[in-house]
Write a protein that holds these residues in place. Structure first.
Motif, PDB file in Angstrom:
ATOM      1  N   ALA A 106      -5.758 -69.473 -74.245  1.00 51.02           N
ATOM      2  CA  ALA A 106      -6.959 -69.887 -73.508  1.00 51.02           C
ATOM      3  C   ALA A 106      -8.228 -69.645 -74.300  1.00 51.02           C
ATOM      4  N   PHE A 107      -8.172 -68.720 -75.276  1.00 55.69           N
ATOM      5  CA  PHE A 107      -9.353 -68.380 -76.036  1.00 55.69           C
ATOM      6  C   PHE A 107      -9.342 -68.951 -77.457  1.00 55.69           C
ATOM      7  N   GLY A 108      -8.370 -69.812 -77.698  1.00 58.50           N
ATOM      8  CA  GLY A 108      -8.163 -70.319 -79.053  1.00 58.50           C
ATOM      9  C   GLY A 108      -9.320 -71.099 -79.602  1.00 58.50           C
ATOM     10  N   SER A 126       0.284 -66.870 -68.674  1.00 57.60           N
ATOM     11  CA  SER A 126       0.838 -65.512 -68.742  1.00 57.60           C
ATOM     12  C   SER A 126       1.786 -65.340 -69.921  1.00 57.60           C
ATOM     13  N   ASN A 127       2.385 -66.430 -70.395  1.00 57.50           N
ATOM     14  CA  ASN A 127       3.293 -66.351 -71.536  1.00 57.50           C
ATOM     15  C   ASN A 127       2.564 -66.367 -72.876  1.00 57.50           C
TER      16      ASN A 127
END
Length: 245
Positions: A241-243, A235-236
């Motif tokens: 996550a999609f890097g 959330s931060n």
């Protein structure tokens, strides 16, 4: 790409994505893990299925694929026999396929899939039982003889042939003909018109397919989810996550 599970069959497969259908339940079961793709053809028998199978499942080269096994589906169900088992002297005679030919046609369909996709799990399903009284109430066809175009005994013979093909080909089989008749009042509990499935009948097929696929090592828990799960997103720093995608 997300892997696929193909459903190949007649009307019981074509209608499997209707409300409460076994195909839609299977798609939900494998949600985000595999795409369930319906290739059902109402009224078809195995003879007609063999005539169209190469158009239904064209070679990967026709779609620009590599032709190797990388894009092979996880599994394929083969669900024919209800129309083959029409009696040759009743109004559904044009759909009838003799028992010996039905058996050979099933072997040919299975062989087609095995040659095309050697790693794909193939699951054949017997025709369902027949409620002959229910077939006499079918409003969609003319029946001048007032006799059912299918009988449960004939469907049972085709179910036995289907089971024999599975043993000969070394693949899994679901004996839905026997399974449904274990349900009290199966004639109306499992069949809507003496042939097609009620919600309860669809649930039985779904549960049996899931059970067989699990025996073959296929379950949602053993398949990766496509793209990061919401629970995996920080959330931060959500884009982290999609890097690597």
């Amino acid at each position: 790409m997300r892997p696929k599970i193909y459903l190949f069959g007649d009307s019981i497969t074509e209608f499997s994505f209707a409300d409460g259908g076994w195909g839609s339940a299977l798609a939900n079961h494998f949600s985000r893990r595999a795409d369930v793709v319906v290739r059902g053809y109402s009224g078809y028998n195995t003879r007609w299925a063999l005539k169209v199978i190469e158009r239904v499942f064209p070679s990967s080269e026709e779609h620009g694929g590599s032709g190797d096994g990388a894009a092979s589906p996880l599994a394929a169900t083969v669900f024919f026999g209800a129309n083959d088992a029409c009696l040759p002297d009743r109004y559904g005679a044009f759909q009838h396929v003799p028992l010996h030919e039905y058996k050979q046609n099933l072997i040919s369909i299975v062989s087609f899939f095995k040659k095309k996709w050697p790693a794909t799990r193939i699951l054949i399903i017997t025709p369902p039982p027949i409620d002959e009284e229910g077939r006499l109430q079918n409003p969609y066809v003319s029946n001048p003889l007032n006799e059912p175009e299918r009988t449960n005994n004939a469907a049972g013979d085709y179910a036995k042939a289907c089971i024999a093909v599975a043993a000969e080909c070394g693949i899994s089989v679901i004996d839905i003909w026997t399974k449904m008749q274990q349900v009290p009042g199966w004639e109306k509990a499992c069949l809507s018109d003496g042939l097609h499935l009620t919600r309860n009948g669809n649930t039985i097929v779904f549960e049996e397919v899931v059970k067989k696929l699990e025996e073959e090592g296929l379950s949602p828990e053993k398949l990766p989810a496509e793209l990061p799960l919401f629970s995996e997103i920080d959330s931060n720093n959500p884009l982290k996550a999609f890097g690597e995608l």
